[in-house]
Design a protein around this motif. Structure first.
Motif, short mmCIF file in Angstrom:
data_model
loop_
_atom_site.label_atom_id
_atom_site.label_comp_id
_atom_site.label_asym_id
_atom_site.label_seq_id
_atom_site.Cartn_x
_atom_site.Cartn_y
_atom_site.Cartn_z
N GLN A 185 -2.86 -6.93 -0.87
CA GLN A 185 -3.03 -5.49 -0.75
C GLN A 185 -2.02 -4.82 -1.69
OE1 GLN A 185 -5.40 -3.75 1.04
NE2 GLN A 185 -6.25 -5.83 1.16
N CYS A 186 -2.54 -4.28 -2.77
CA CYS A 186 -1.69 -3.78 -3.86
C CYS A 186 -1.27 -2.34 -3.61
CB CYS A 186 -2.42 -3.94 -5.18
SG CYS A 186 -2.82 -5.68 -5.55
N ASP A 187 -0.38 -2.16 -2.65
CA ASP A 187 0.18 -0.85 -2.35
C ASP A 187 1.70 -0.95 -2.41
OD1 ASP A 187 1.00 -2.07 0.08
OD2 ASP A 187 -0.89 -1.51 1.03
N CYS A 188 2.39 0.02 -1.83
CA CYS A 188 3.84 0.07 -1.95
C CYS A 188 4.53 -1.16 -1.37
CB CYS A 188 4.39 1.33 -1.30
SG CYS A 188 4.00 1.48 0.48
N THR A 245 -4.90 -14.10 -10.11
CA THR A 245 -4.42 -13.51 -8.86
C THR A 245 -4.80 -12.04 -8.85
OG1 THR A 245 -2.58 -15.07 -8.79
CG2 THR A 245 -2.39 -13.09 -7.43
N TYR A 246 -5.68 -11.65 -7.93
CA TYR A 246 -6.27 -10.32 -7.95
C TYR A 246 -5.95 -9.53 -6.67
CZ TYR A 246 -9.08 -12.61 -11.57
OH TYR A 246 -9.47 -13.31 -12.67
N CYS A 247 -6.02 -8.22 -6.81
CA CYS A 247 -5.89 -7.33 -5.65
C CYS A 247 -7.18 -7.37 -4.84
CB CYS A 247 -5.65 -5.89 -6.10
SG CYS A 247 -4.11 -5.64 -7.03
N ALA A 248 -7.04 -7.43 -3.51
CA ALA A 248 -8.20 -7.30 -2.63
C ALA A 248 -8.34 -5.86 -2.15
CB ALA A 248 -8.06 -8.24 -1.44
N ALA A 285 -9.17 0.08 -2.49
CA ALA A 285 -10.44 0.02 -3.22
C ALA A 285 -10.29 0.31 -4.70
CB ALA A 285 -11.45 0.99 -2.58
N TYR A 286 -9.42 1.27 -5.06
CA TYR A 286 -9.33 1.66 -6.46
C TYR A 286 -8.57 0.65 -7.32
CZ TYR A 286 -4.64 3.40 -5.26
OH TYR A 286 -3.36 3.51 -4.83
N LEU A 287 -7.95 -0.37 -6.69
CA LEU A 287 -7.28 -1.43 -7.44
C LEU A 287 -7.93 -2.79 -7.22
CD1 LEU A 287 -3.49 -0.56 -7.01
CD2 LEU A 287 -4.89 -0.29 -9.06
N LYS A 288 -8.98 -2.83 -6.44
CA LYS A 288 -9.62 -4.11 -6.14
C LYS A 288 -10.10 -4.79 -7.42
CE LYS A 288 -13.15 -6.19 -3.17
NZ LYS A 288 -14.19 -5.93 -2.15
N GLY A 289 -9.74 -6.07 -7.55
CA GLY A 289 -10.12 -6.82 -8.74
C GLY A 289 -9.12 -6.77 -9.87
#
Length: 480
Positions: free
Chosen positions: A331-334, A355-358, A361-365
């Motif tokens: 989860q690519c948040d703070c 290695t990707y963000c799940a 939504a706006y950073l997914k992938g």
């Protein structure tokens, strides 16, 4: 070499060759004998006296008789490879005082029982250093079968169907350095299984059916340098399991079902260089999990259920540069800011290009190593009555607050924010449609709010550029 001397040497060679004929169905090269004739009926009686090794490959005889090699006391190596052996007579290897290497692989023994593998079979082999019994369909081992092998250094029991190890099976193998038990069906290990193996440096238990490990299983193996427990069914590992393994450099726990690891489970592994925890069910890591691993160079956390890592979790791993992270729902948040910063400073970005963000939504992938700190924000929303949504300490992934914020941001082309993530502005190509401002955190936080009849400015940035937001707060007189 002079012609006369060469002729003398050739004559001597011919004399030796004629005096030491090769057994029928075998080939002899110097001191090595290779027998691969399918029609060979038994171990040859006329093995050259000066032979030091003999190899049987896919021969069809099924029995090795009593003292079958008694006429070859100089043999140091005997190999049966994919031979059709079913029975070994008592004292089959008697008369081999110099034998150092014995291999019997690819046969179809069902067990080392008294009828097929007499318990005293290896007792005459006091000089044996390597014993290979791989891929023989063995299901059981008599407790005393290795009791006389005091010089044994390597023991291969891999790729069988062994389901149980007698408690004293290895109790006399005080010189053993390497033990291969991988790819069997072992579901339980006696706590004393390895208690006599103080010189053991390598142990593979990969590919068994272990669900738990006795806490003091490795208490008497202080020399162990490499340990593999991968491809088992472990769900956790007790805190003291590795307490005495101060020389361990490689530990493999991948491909299990581990959901939790105690904070101090790796505390005493000060020499550990490689740690493999991939393909498990880890959801969280304790902040002190890797605290004492100052020599760690490679860590695999791939294919778990991790969404973030604790801040500071790698701060004492001064030699760590390669961390495998792919296959997790990051989860690519703070909350991922620490990991993102650590990767950019210390790790090769190419190591985690998959290695990707799940989410959100706006950073997914997006690739995690390519993220910038300003992208790692935690949305703050307010409900329809104007009350503050849960703060970071309350936020649960997948909650209604989170989903609403993600949906709004996902419809926007650009998301601007300040470095702290307290002001977020989402805009599309035509206009800005969503503004979230957290004026203060919880009571007592020390962060001032916005006074009545005052204004405040914020400079927000995104990949689209910069924008300035000004908010004025005006108190209106109420009706009398």
């Amino acid at each position: 070499m002079r012609p006369v001397a060469w002729l003398r040497w050739a004559s001597l060679l011919l004399l030796v060759t004629s005096a030491q004929p090769c057994p029928q169905g075998c080939d002899c090269i110097m001191w090595d004998v290779f027998c691969s004739e399918e029609g060979l009926a038994a171990v040859p009686l006329d093995i050259p006296l000066n032979a030091t090794s003999i190899v049987f490959v896919e021969t069809s005889f099924s029995t090795v008789g009593t003292r079958a090699f008694h006429g070859s006391p100089n043999l140091t190596k005997v190999v049966f490879l994919n031979a059709q052996l079913f029975h070994l007579k008592p004292d089959a290897f008697g008369g081999l005082p110099r034998l150092e290497d014995l291999e019997i692989t690819g046969s179809s023994f069902s067990s080392l029982n008294a009828d097929i593998f007499p318990e005293e079979l290896f007792h005459p082999l006091a000089s044996l250093q390597t014993l290979k019994l791989s891929s023989n369909a063995l299901s059981g081992l008599p407790e005393g079968v290795f009791d006389k092998l005091g010089s044994l250094q390597e023991l291969f029991l891999d790729n069988n169907v062994i389901s149980k190890l007698p408690a004293r099976l290895f109790s006399r193998l005080r010189s053993l350095e390497q033990l291969w038990l991988q790819h069997n069906a072992i579901a339980h290990l006696p706590r004393t299984a390895f208690s006599s193996l103080r010189n053991l440096t390598f142990l593979s238990l990969q590919g068994n059916a272990l669900q738990t490990l006795p806490e003091d299983l490795f208490a008497a193996t202080p020399s162990l340098a490499a340990l593999s427990l991968s491809h088992n069914r472990l769900e956790t590992v007790a805190e003291g399991t590795f307490a005495n393994l101060s020389r361990l450099t490689s530990l493999t726990l991948s491909h299990n079902a581990i959901t939790h690891l105690p904070a101090d489970v790796f505390r005493d592994l000060k020499e550990l260089v490689r740690l493999y925890l991939g393909s498990n069910n880890l959801t969280v890591l304790h902040p002190n999990l890797f605290q004492n691993l100052s020599n760690l160079e490679l860590l695999s956390l791939s294919k778990n259920l991790l969404t973030t890592v604790p801040e500071g979790v790698f701060d004492t791993n001064y030699n760590l540069f390669n961390v495998a992270l792919h296959g997790n729902p990051w989860q690519c948040d703070c909350r991922l800011a620490y990991l993102s910063s650590w990767l950019q400073q210390y790790s090769d970005r190419l190591f985690n290009i998959q290695t990707y963000c799940a989410g959100p939504a706006y950073l997914k992938g997006q690739m995690v190593p390519a993220l910038e700190q300003r992208q790692l924000i935690c949305p703050v929303t307010r409900d329809r009555l104007g009350y503050q949504a849960p703060g970071l300490e309350d936020w649960e992934l997948g909650s209604p607050w989170d989903l609403v914020a993600e949906e709004r941001v996902a419809r926007s082309r650009c998301t601007f924010s300040n470095p702290e993530g307290t002001v977020v502005l989402a805009c599309d190509e035509a206009r800005c449609r969503w503004l979230s401002i957290q004026l203060s955190s919880r009571q007592g936080s020390g962060i001032p709010g916005l006074a009545y009849n005052a204004s405040q400015e914020w400079d927000l940035k995104s990949s689209c550029g910069s924008i300035r937001v000004t908010v004025s707060l005006e108190a209106l007189a109420g009706d009398a």
